[in-house]
Design an enzyme around this catalytic site. Structure first.
Site, PDB file in Angstrom:
ATOM      1  N   GLY A  92       0.803  -1.224   0.000  1.00  0.00           N
ATOM      2  CA  GLY A  92       0.000   0.000   0.000  1.00  0.00           C
ATOM      3  C   GLY A  92       0.833   1.269   0.000  1.00  0.00           C
ATOM      4  N   TYR A  93       0.131   2.381   0.267  1.00  0.00           N
ATOM      5  CA  TYR A  93       0.712   3.715   0.107  1.00  0.00           C
ATOM      6  C   TYR A  93       1.302   3.822  -1.308  1.00  0.00           C
ATOM      7  CZ  TYR A  93       1.714   8.260   1.914  1.00  0.00           C
ATOM      8  OH  TYR A  93       1.689   9.612   2.126  1.00  0.00           O
ATOM      9  N   HIS A 128       4.285   1.309  -8.101  1.00  0.00           N
ATOM     10  CA  HIS A 128       3.224   0.296  -8.013  1.00  0.00           C
ATOM     11  C   HIS A 128       2.304   0.359  -9.238  1.00  0.00           C
ATOM     12  CE1 HIS A 128       3.883   1.102  -3.531  1.00  0.00           C
ATOM     13  NE2 HIS A 128       4.175  -0.175  -3.650  1.00  0.00           N
ATOM     14  N   GLN A 185       7.288  -9.925   7.833  1.00  0.00           N
ATOM     15  CA  GLN A 185       8.530  -9.636   7.109  1.00  0.00           C
ATOM     16  C   GLN A 185       9.296  -8.464   7.732  1.00  0.00           C
ATOM     17  OE1 GLN A 185       6.287  -8.795   3.398  1.00  0.00           O
ATOM     18  NE2 GLN A 185       7.725  -7.134   3.078  1.00  0.00           N
ATOM     19  N   GLY A 203       8.428  -5.745  -8.762  1.00  0.00           N
ATOM     20  CA  GLY A 203       9.299  -4.668  -9.223  1.00  0.00           C
ATOM     21  C   GLY A 203      10.776  -5.005  -9.078  1.00  0.00           C
ATOM     22  N   GLN A 227      14.216  -9.717  -3.787  1.00  0.00           N
ATOM     23  CA  GLN A 227      12.872 -10.273  -3.583  1.00  0.00           C
ATOM     24  C   GLN A 227      12.353 -10.903  -4.881  1.00  0.00           C
ATOM     25  OE1 GLN A 227       9.458  -8.363  -1.368  1.00  0.00           O
ATOM     26  NE2 GLN A 227       8.978  -7.686  -3.431  1.00  0.00           N
ATOM     27  N   VAL A 273      10.818   2.517 -11.195  1.00  0.00           N
ATOM     28  CA  VAL A 273      10.312   3.858 -11.514  1.00  0.00           C
ATOM     29  C   VAL A 273      10.950   4.843 -10.531  1.00  0.00           C
ATOM     30  CG1 VAL A 273       8.268   5.317 -11.684  1.00  0.00           C
ATOM     31  CG2 VAL A 273       8.167   2.934 -12.426  1.00  0.00           C
ATOM     32  N   MET A 297      11.345   5.442  -6.437  1.00  0.00           N
ATOM     33  CA  MET A 297      10.102   5.655  -5.688  1.00  0.00           C
ATOM     34  C   MET A 297       9.944   4.554  -4.647  1.00  0.00           C
ATOM     35  SD  MET A 297       7.280   7.045  -8.289  1.00  0.00           S
ATOM     36  CE  MET A 297       7.600   8.513  -9.240  1.00  0.00           C
TER      37      MET A 297
HETATM   38  P1  AMP Z   1       5.949  -2.609  -1.642  1.00  0.00           P
HETATM   39  O1  AMP Z   1       4.579  -2.028  -1.513  1.00  0.00           O
HETATM   40  O2  AMP Z   1       7.039  -1.635  -1.365  1.00  0.00           O
HETATM   41  O3  AMP Z   1       6.103  -3.921  -0.909  1.00  0.00           O
HETATM   42  O4  AMP Z   1       6.132  -2.952  -3.171  1.00  0.00           O
HETATM   43  C1  AMP Z   1       5.192  -3.719  -3.880  1.00  0.00           C
HETATM   44  C2  AMP Z   1       5.746  -4.039  -5.241  1.00  0.00           C
HETATM   45  O5  AMP Z   1       6.032  -2.820  -5.935  1.00  0.00           O
HETATM   46  C3  AMP Z   1       7.068  -4.823  -5.182  1.00  0.00           C
HETATM   47  O6  AMP Z   1       7.077  -5.793  -6.216  1.00  0.00           O
HETATM   48  C4  AMP Z   1       8.092  -3.752  -5.423  1.00  0.00           C
HETATM   49  O7  AMP Z   1       9.288  -4.234  -6.004  1.00  0.00           O
HETATM   50  C5  AMP Z   1       7.362  -2.844  -6.386  1.00  0.00           C
HETATM   51  N1  AMP Z   1       7.929  -1.492  -6.356  1.00  0.00           N
HETATM   52  C6  AMP Z   1       8.147  -0.712  -5.270  1.00  0.00           C
HETATM   53  N2  AMP Z   1       8.733   0.444  -5.629  1.00  0.00           N
HETATM   54  C7  AMP Z   1       8.909   0.384  -6.970  1.00  0.00           C
HETATM   55  C8  AMP Z   1       9.477   1.278  -7.939  1.00  0.00           C
HETATM   56  N3  AMP Z   1       9.991   2.453  -7.595  1.00  0.00           N
HETATM   57  N4  AMP Z   1       9.480   0.893  -9.235  1.00  0.00           N
HETATM   58  C9  AMP Z   1       8.966  -0.313  -9.604  1.00  0.00           C
HETATM   59  N5  AMP Z   1       8.416  -1.197  -8.742  1.00  0.00           N
HETATM   60  C10 AMP Z   1       8.387  -0.846  -7.441  1.00  0.00           C
END
Ligand code: AMP
Length: 280
Positions: free
Chosen positions: A31-32, A37, A61, A147, A153, A176, A184
């Protein structure tokens, strides 16, 4: 767009869509949401007619002294963004739904989870593998999009999917970045103004190393030093900067010989940021 709070409802919905011939794309998140995302949602939409985004800040985690409690959350905003992106369902379970009081089953990947973030965050990938397994079994996707931002991961999940025969395809989307290069991240919200400015040093360092590599530099120490120097000068506290093989995450020294991952984890104040680039 459906907001789904229980695993059984998610599974029923997924069965219904599959029965109607709709391939299911899945983007797991905490989220957020930000453009990183949303870029994954767009990738999922190109490959599947029904896209599910999960929003779950997964307690298992996070380490005991990590930022689980302060992790940024804003469900209303996330919901609006998902709606705008044409998401079919947001899976939004609470912690009790995912982990009943006597929960006692874990999924561990035991090779790629060891180095980098695995070393500084013991148990982190056990929590990730466990929750992603549970999310896969709730959503039953055909395609799951992760991502490159979380490079380790992504590799761990790909290995787990192969090893455990999950009947789905894993797709990895590019990182991104903000206009100034900062990757981001939901955690960027916690950076104070001065930390936010300083944090651009991480990508500047990675970029400097990438340029040196492209100009022929192959010495691991020199490439790592090109990343460390600007981060140190910016006041960042380095958790690690490491050059490892891209497929197996094994240290590469004294020279880069094969496709490599140059990865960094850095604290600015209390906020831990990660970023990476591929070499070769
Ligand atoms: P998170 O909410 O941070 O656990 O991320 C959820 C998914 O979004 C994961 O697969 C991350 O790798 C991906 N993600 C987070 N930040 C970015 C980014 N800046 N660019 C691309 N994917 C991202």
């Amino acid at each position: 767009m459906r907001i789904v709070r229980t695993i059984s409802e998610m599974q029923a919905l997924s069965r219904r869509w599959r029965g109607a011939g709709d391939p299911i794309g899945f983007v797991p998140t905490m989220g957020y949401l930000h453009e990183g995302h949303l870029s994954l949602v767009r990738i999922a939409r190109r490959r599947a007619s029904a896209v599910v985004v999960s929003i779950f800040v997964n307690p298992t985690q996070f380490g005991p002294n990590e930022d689980f409690d302060s992790y940024p959350r804003d469900f209303e905003r996330d919901e609006a963004l998902c709606r705008r992106e044409g998401v079919r369902a947001v899976f939004y379970p609470d912690a009790e739904e995912m982990y009943p009081p006597d929960y006692s089953t874990w999924v561990t990947e035991e090779q790629l989870s060891g180095p980098l973030c695995g070393r500084s965050r013991p148990g982190h990938f056990r929590g990730v593998c466990t929750v992603v397994t549970k999310l896969f079994l709730a959503v039953c996707p055909d395609v799951a999009v992760f991502g490159q931002k979380d490079a380790q991961q992504a590799l761990v999940i790909q290995r787990m999917v192969r090893d455990l025969n999950f009947p789905l395809q894993v797709v990895i989307g590019p990182i991104v970045r903000e206009a100034d290069g900062l990757a981001m991240s939901s955690r960027n919200k916690h950076l104070e103004a001065a930390e936010r400015r300083a944090a651009t040093a991480v990508f500047k360092g990675l970029q400097a190393a990438l340029e040196a590599f492209r100009s022929g530099e192959r010495r691991t120490d020199s490439l790592v030093q090109l990343v460390r120097a600007p981060i140190k000068a910016s006041g960042g506290r380095i958790d690690y900067v490491e050059l490892v093989s891209r497929e197996r995450l094994e240290p590469m020294s004294p020279e880069v010989t094969a496709p490599a991952l140059l990865a960094a984890a850095v604290f600015y104040g209390k906020t831990r940021l990660i970023d990476n680039v591929f070499l070769g």
